[in-house]
Design a protein around this motif. Structure first.
Motif: not given
Length: 476
Positions: A335-337, A341-344, A371-373, A429-437
């Motif tokens: 909700m804060a980012n 939400e758009n990427l989800l 899942t990364a989120t 920073q809240f960055n779920p993409k770090r887990f995708l790499n």
């Protein structure tokens, strides 16, 4: 004592007042001696001039800093970590803590030399009224036996089918509640709803029990309020060296006793009811409670009702609290980012369409960003931020810091999650993409990302927690 006083009066010809003064002076001398021996650290602890850390007061160390702190527990620890670095040390009464926020320390304590580190006896003692001798507190053979049994229930296709169906069922109830609140425009306590969701899901899946937390949303069940009160008192005990005396004569102690008594009666009723059902049903119910009741150890002995009670309550608390809190932080960050939400939504809408609106179990692995989120939430908001073990024999950590028998080796995942040396320049920073790499299926080094604990004590419910969080997030 009366014999000593009589002896002193008879042979030394002194009054009771003189005896009192004599003992008072002796006691003061003893305290002064302790204060000299332990000038800024807790009584009975080693003086560690080789490690930096906050200065304490004689005998009690840093106990009063925690008791009368102006900021939160985590904020205080973060302040010390920023000031003293890692490792640093402090004492609380009779225990010295050595804090090392380093993945190598976690690996050494929980894997490499696991046998030389044990559960904190103070933790076991303060929480014993609530969780007894369940898997959270026991050591040795009983821990291995419980872990082996419980792990059987969280593995295999049978678990996947049961868990998926249970999570979907409870998630649909959640969605219905949220729709009603949305239509009415009323506020809703989302965290409370998550707690209701996780306990009902866990009860349904593992014990075939409906705690009726979601179906009766207007009030909290007494079972739940009893758990919450007992947990709160147990946590407060950590910083109360004279808590046994205080609780014995206080209303809080009486309420604690009543809460634990209610939990005992509630769990024993579940056990007896399940045992009666097993006798009349032709086909035994295949759930964890049946598994635990039928289990036999190496000596041919089954769990008694007290042991079953401890195991069940341990599992209920673990299955309820951890995932509910993680879901709360996850939704807060979403909700804060807006970009998160758009990427989800983009990922969810790419797999669930008007032609295929229903989620299937085998689809879960496709939702990598969702899942990364969840993982990113746990990185920044670990549900058990502070953990550690007590050293049994003198040892040396990987960073060449000596650890002496009786000292508590501690790490803080909340601080580690924000450490740029561990997670890079964007650690805060809240960055779920770090887990995708990552190559290893979204997971980094398990000693770097220890939110599900690690080593021999790794969380048995990790798969269930992830399943709950991902499915509910998708459906929301």
């Amino acid at each position: 004592m009366s014999t000593i006083i009589h002896f002193l009066q008879k042979f030394l010809n002194i009054t009771i007042f003189d005896v009192f003064i004599l003992f008072l002076l002796s006691f003061i001398s003893y305290i002064i001696n302790l204060a000299i021996k332990y000038p800024n650290n807790g009584v009975g602890t080693n003086y560690r001039k080789d490690l930096p850390g906050p200065k304490g007061v004689p005998i009690f160390g840093n106990l009063f800093t925690f008791m009368f702190k102006k900021n939160t527990y985590i904020e205080l620890k973060q302040e010390w970590a920023n000031k003293y670095g890692s490792p640093y040390t402090f004492t609380i009464f009779k225990r010295r803590h050595v804090v090392s926020n380093d993945p190598q320390t976690i690996e050494y304590v929980f894997k490499t030399n696991f046998k030389n580190f044990k559960r904190d006896p103070a933790f076991i003692e303060t929480f014993h009224d609530l969780i007894g001798d369940g898997i959270t507190t026991v050591e040795g053979y009983m821990w291995k036996f419980q872990r082996k049994l419980i792990s059987q229930q969280f593995q295999g296709r049978n678990f996947k089918d049961l868990a998926f169906a249970s999570v979907i069922r409870q998630s649909e109830i959640m969605i219905d509640h949220l729709k009603k609140y949305a239509d009415s425009g009323k506020l809703i306590d989302l965290k409370d709803l998550f707690f209701r969701f996780t306990i009902d899901t866990f009860g349904d899946l593992t014990f075939g029990i409906d705690f009726e937390c979601l179906s009766n949303i207007d009030k909290k069940a007494k079972f739940v309020t009893s758990i919450e009160y007992a947990q709160a008192v147990s946590h407060e005990r950590v910083l109360q060296p004279f808590r046994k005396l205080i609780e014995k004569y206080s209303k809080k102690g009486q309420r604690m006793h009543e809460a634990c008594k209610y939990l005992d009666d509630y769990i024993y009723k579940i056990i007896n009811s399940h045992r009666s059902n097993l006798k009349v049903e032709e086909k035994p119910v295949n759930n964890m409670l049946t598994l635990l009741m039928d289990a036999v150890d190496d000596n041919g002995k089954k769990f008694n009702d007290k042991e079953l009670r401890d195991i069940i309550l341990n599992l209920i608390i673990a299955g309820r609290d951890t995932t509910a809190l993680a879901l709360s932080w996850m939704m807060y960050e979403i909700m804060a980012n807006q970009s998160i939400e758009n990427l989800l939504l983009q990922e969810i809408n790419s797999f669930l369409t008007a032609e295929k609106p229903i989620l299937l179990y085998d689809d879960i692995k496709l939702f990598k960003y969702t899942t990364a989120t969840f993982y990113e939430t746990l990185r920044l908001y670990p549900i058990v931020p502070v953990n550690g073990r007590v050293c049994i024999k003198n040892d040396v950590l990987p960073n060449n810091i000596p650890i002496y028998a009786g000292e508590f080796v501690e790490y803080n995942l909340y601080i580690m999650g924000r450490d740029e040396k561990i997670w890079g320049d964007d650690a805060k920073q809240f960055n779920p993409k770090r887990f995708l790499n990552l190559k290893n299926d979204l997971k980094p080094n398990k000693f770097k990302f220890a939110s599900f604990h690690t080593g021999s004590r790794a969380c048995l419910g990790e798969q269930l927690a992830t399943l709950e969080a991902v499915i509910l997030a998708i459906m929301l």
